[in-house]
Enzyme design. Structure first.
Site, PDB file in Angstrom:
ATOM      1  N   GLU A  95       0.853  -1.195   0.035  1.00 16.90           N
ATOM      2  CA  GLU A  95      -0.132   0.151   0.034  1.00 16.90           C
ATOM      3  C   GLU A  95       0.859   1.163  -0.079  1.00 16.90           C
ATOM      4  OE1 GLU A  95      -3.240   1.986   3.141  1.00 16.90           O
ATOM      5  OE2 GLU A  95      -1.989   0.110   3.702  1.00 16.90           O
ATOM      6  N   PHE A  96       0.609   2.318  -0.777  1.00 19.37           N
ATOM      7  CA  PHE A  96       1.184   3.468  -0.815  1.00 19.37           C
ATOM      8  C   PHE A  96       0.387   4.491   0.199  1.00 19.37           C
ATOM      9  CE2 PHE A  96       2.181   7.894  -1.788  1.00 19.37           C
ATOM     10  CZ  PHE A  96       3.522   7.902  -2.094  1.00 19.37           C
ATOM     11  N   ILE A  97       1.015   5.117   1.116  1.00 17.23           N
ATOM     12  CA  ILE A  97       0.441   5.882   2.080  1.00 17.23           C
ATOM     13  C   ILE A  97       0.984   7.264   1.994  1.00 17.23           C
ATOM     14  CG2 ILE A  97       0.295   6.385   4.546  1.00 17.23           C
ATOM     15  CD1 ILE A  97       0.597   3.429   5.050  1.00 17.23           C
ATOM     16  N   ASP A 200      12.919  -2.100  14.832  1.00 13.25           N
ATOM     17  CA  ASP A 200      13.927  -1.082  14.191  1.00 13.25           C
ATOM     18  C   ASP A 200      13.284   0.372  14.211  1.00 13.25           C
ATOM     19  OD1 ASP A 200      16.175  -0.111  13.216  1.00 13.25           O
ATOM     20  OD2 ASP A 200      15.804  -0.843  10.994  1.00 13.25           O
TER      21      ASP A 200
END
Length: 296
Positions: A95-97, A200
């Site tokens: 998904e592109f946020i 991380d």
């Protein structure tokens, strides 16, 4: 390029439900992978590729993203597909946020992170179903029933051996192993549950969506002691409002302050192994401080 030779485009135009890719644009994706935004008639996709590694690295990332996503707490990109590239290397589609300003800020980050830790539990113990990477360093996640053993062997021990093998650093190895074998006093009266960790969490892996809510990216997930999540706090910028909100959901346990540097040590050792001697003194200082504190 024919679709059969471009599995990323092929997936977007079939399983991704798009009928047209209008453009692909390189975007920031860190120093390890090439990142690209694909704009389509069903919305954008985010793709990372790496010509030097097989798909196991991205499989580890995808599993971590999937498990964090399924806690329905803090926002993470939903992973869609991992695969191999025809001329070597691998890719992950997710998904592109759209990012925005940090309107909710650190209180929301602390609260939602704690909610993820509270929701994401494992009955298998401490570890993960696959090994993955921390930066480009292998991260061993063999399931272990005892947290102290897991952290001593698969976190500190692995990094100490790497420093010895890479740099011939027998001094930090020997002192570090003395510490790793004597961690128990730091965990007296502490209840340790296997919590799903991002693994991380530093400032480069924290952002905010267009609604101003926190988003965490590029994980090195495993199930561990929740306090280990703060191991990158030396370059994460967590403030008092972050911790106050976090501990409202996951109460602080006895001796928390005495364990903070222990969890930072893993990441200082990893930075030493990845980037060289400028991080050695920080790692060694933490080890020697604990040896004095514990009188070992």
């Amino acid at each position: 390029m024919a679709m059969s030779e471009d599995p990323v485009r092929e997936w977007i135009l079939t399983e991704g439900k798009a009928t047209q890719i209008t453009k692909s644009t390189p975007v920031g994706g860190g120093c390890i992978n090439l990142a690209t935004r694909y704009d389509t008639d069903v919305g954008p996709f985010f793709v990372k590729t790496n010509r030097r590694v097989d798909e196991s690295m991205f499989e580890g990332e995808a599993l971590g993203l999937k498990l964090m996503y399924e806690t329905y707490t803090i926002r993470v990109p939903k992973p869609f597909k991992v695969g191999s590239l025809p001329r070597g290397g691998s890719y992950i589609i997710m998904e592109f946020i759209e990012f925005g300003a940090a309107r909710s800020g650190q209180p929301a980050l602390g609260r939602k992170l704690a909610e993820m830790h509270k929701a994401g539990k494992s009955e298998k113990g401490f570890g993960f179903d696959v090994d993955n990477t921390i930066g480009s360093t292998p991260q061993v996640n063999t399931w272990t029933s005892d947290w102290i053993q897991f952290y001593a062997e698969h976190r500190l021990g692995y990094q100490l051996k790497l420093a010895r093998d890479q740099f011939g650093d027998s001094s930090i190895y020997e002192k570090g192993q003395r510490l790793a074998k004597n961690l128990a006093p730091l965990f007296e009266n502490v209840v340790i549950e296997p919590c799903l960790l991002h693994g991380d969490l530093w400032s480069g892996n924290v952002t905010y969506d267009k609604n101003g809510e926190p988003v965490i990216l590029d994980p090195a997930c495993y199930y561990g002691h929740n306090e280990a999540e703060f191991g990158m706090s030396w370059c994460a910028g967590f403030g008092s409002s972050f911790y106050n909100s976090y501990f409202e959901v996951m109460p602080k346990q006895p001796g928390f302050e005495n364990r903070r540097d222990l969890y930072m040590l893993y990441h200082y050792l990893n930075h030493y192994n990845l980037f060289g001697s400028s991080y050695r003194s920080s790692a060694l200082s933490i080890i020697e401080d604990y040896l004095r504190m514990l009188k070992i």
